[in-house]
Design a protein around this motif. Sequence first.
Motif, PDB file in Angstrom:
ATOM      1  N   MET A   1       0.840  -1.192   0.000  1.00 40.55           N
ATOM      2  CA  MET A   1       0.000   0.000   0.000  1.00 40.55           C
ATOM      3  C   MET A   1       0.879   1.247   0.000  1.00 40.55           C
ATOM      4  N   GLU A   2       0.385   2.270  -0.649  1.00 40.76           N
ATOM      5  CA  GLU A   2       1.080   3.556  -0.669  1.00 40.76           C
ATOM      6  C   GLU A   2       0.852   4.256   0.664  1.00 40.76           C
ATOM      7  N   ILE A   4       0.392   7.061   3.394  1.00 43.71           N
ATOM      8  CA  ILE A   4      -0.079   8.439   3.492  1.00 43.71           C
ATOM      9  C   ILE A   4       0.656   9.050   4.676  1.00 43.71           C
ATOM     10  N   ILE A  22       1.235  11.083  -0.564  1.00 42.99           N
ATOM     11  CA  ILE A  22       0.578   9.791  -0.799  1.00 42.99           C
ATOM     12  C   ILE A  22       1.545   8.982  -1.650  1.00 42.99           C
ATOM     13  N   GLU A 135      -7.895   6.122  -1.610  1.00 42.99           N
ATOM     14  CA  GLU A 135      -7.007   5.346  -0.732  1.00 42.99           C
ATOM     15  C   GLU A 135      -7.802   4.697   0.406  1.00 42.99           C
ATOM     16  N   ASN A 140      -6.372   1.550   2.293  1.00 41.63           N
ATOM     17  CA  ASN A 140      -5.184   2.287   2.739  1.00 41.63           C
ATOM     18  C   ASN A 140      -5.676   3.410   3.650  1.00 41.63           C
TER      19      ASN A 140
END
Length: 158
Positions: A1-2, A4, A22, A135, A140
């Motif tokens: 996952m990206e 944040i 992000i 997200e 996320n």
Amino acid sequence: MEQIRIVRVAQGKNSTLSHLYIGGLFVCYLLEDSIRTEKIPGRTCIPEGEFGLSLNAWAGMNAKYISKYPKLHEGMVEITEIPNYQLVFIHIGNYHTDTAGCPLTGSYWQLIDGDYRVLHSAAAYKYVYPLLVKEIERGNDRVVVCNQCSTSESPSLR
């Protein structure tokens, strides 16, 4: 996952300027109240740490945003799980006096009389809001808040 991440980069007399990332990419500036060791309601930014993100469709601020952005708004982006804080939303505003502990979006910033302010807040909000909603919807739903850390640094390394 990206990941944040909110990275605080500068402190004014009563304000804090941050970057929102992000997946390691800068998406907008954020403005918060001052960093203080002791929480002062309405005058203190959220503490460092890892917190939840969710869409809040029941708080009073929703009515204003749904009428202003009917095609965009799905609920306020809320930062949750913050000790001693509730209803912390990422929203529009230009001055530290426009917030009660919530991060305000901005496209640009200025330093005037020792305090930061953000400009083109609505434009930044309209850009970043759908990114955050996407997200959250894909799971996320965590944000890391840190004072002057790198965008790739893990909070466990601090």
